[in-house]
Design an enzyme around this catalytic site. Sequence first.
Site, short mmCIF file in Angstrom:
data_model
loop_
_atom_site.label_atom_id
_atom_site.label_comp_id
_atom_site.label_asym_id
_atom_site.label_seq_id
_atom_site.Cartn_x
_atom_site.Cartn_y
_atom_site.Cartn_z
N PHE A 148 0.83 -1.05 0.02
CA PHE A 148 -0.18 0.22 -0.16
C PHE A 148 0.86 1.38 -0.19
CE2 PHE A 148 -2.95 -3.01 2.42
CZ PHE A 148 -3.83 -3.22 1.21
N ASP A 273 -1.06 -9.10 9.54
CA ASP A 273 -0.02 -9.17 8.61
C ASP A 273 1.07 -9.46 9.16
OD1 ASP A 273 0.73 -9.47 6.00
OD2 ASP A 273 0.81 -7.22 5.68
#
Length: 448
Positions: A148, A273
């Site tokens: 991202f 994550d």
Amino acid sequence: MMVYVSHHVSPICALQTLAVNAALSSESDKIALLALKDKLTNRDPHALPSWNQSLHFCAWEGITCSRRHMRVSALQLQNQDWGGTLAFGGILISCVAFISIYLVKKKAKKLATTSLALQYGYVKVSYGELHQATNGFSSSNLVGAGRFGTVYRGILVHFERPVAVKVLKLQTRAASKSFMAECKALGKIKHRNLLSILTCCSSVDYKGDDFKAIVFEFMPNGSLETLLHNTIEDSESTNPGLSLMQRVNIALDVAFALDYLHNDLEEAVVHCDIKPSNVVLDDEVVAHLGDFGLARLVHGAASCSSSNQASSSAIKGTIGYIPPEYGASGLVSAEGDMYSYGILLLEMITRKKPTDSMFGEDLSLHKFCNMATLDGITEIVDSRLLIPIDHQERRRVTQQQNLEDTIRECLVSFARIGVACSQEFPNQRISVKDVITELHAINQKLSC
């Protein structure tokens, strides 16, 4: 042409109406902009840093120029800490045109919702300041890139030490949601082993495009992934990498962070994550868990019960570290984080990624390590862990018992923790508190 400024800027109220001259040169635009800057900022030397003589005015923050004539066509400063509106009666002129100030509720609301820095009490920084801090987001300051965002090293006048600026890739799907999730997750939590947000910026860049960035502490030793995998194979004697003791301490640091997130908050945080690239190390090799772009809040203790799981519309995590149940249920939990953490431990000890080509349907990193914990541990671990780096450590250990036996026992214990965390079924996984207890035991054995 509209520019968003503050109703607190009193000098504007004293400006007089001046004639509009459409034939003025582009140089007059520059003169007018500098005059406007003086009026708006009360000659604050730190305000609008890009508005200087070294850059063409079309590259200044908030300025948009027409391509044909290189004249100012739009002036947008809504990312500044201002809340009103300047309305120009025509094109920008050398003498500042007649300006009227009025508040626009819709724009004020937008500013309030995007000013996350103010929401969480951070120092407010503009796009221009981040642009300057990173030398225009230069590749020479690039320190990492993820799904991202891209991370740059920078120097901001607000902070004594270097910072890491994560610029969100807003063209990537869900990047904006990642930005909000990270700010929300870390906005009000602090822990020694969490990567702290220093401030954030939601603004527009010099082209008028949306811009979002998060500013973190800069970690001089980089990520765990880099230290594990980006080493020179043929120079192990001069580039030993992380010692066993360091890896145990890093594993403890990450476990402390997870224990805090899962058990010490009113709304538990599930990271979603856990992987080596999201573990970064400071100058003392203390580990900090970062990148909360996929994080989810869970009401109450983050147990595996259905009432305390957070729903997710898509699989959360990175291939190789995603727990099996996420694909079936779409629910995230603390036990899911523990699975990812277990894979991380096994990667730390073997220096093999779960996506290594040797692994497939019949063999995984979990199975590979599980089979070796009885008598084959020395065959699968990173070979550098079999050679103690610290000569004082060698002396201490040999005084207690045979050096090789001690290292082998610690390696087996470490691998077993990773295997216990990465069991297929959530209710079979070891808890983070038990992990901390067992890692402490390994640490004590190596320290004796």
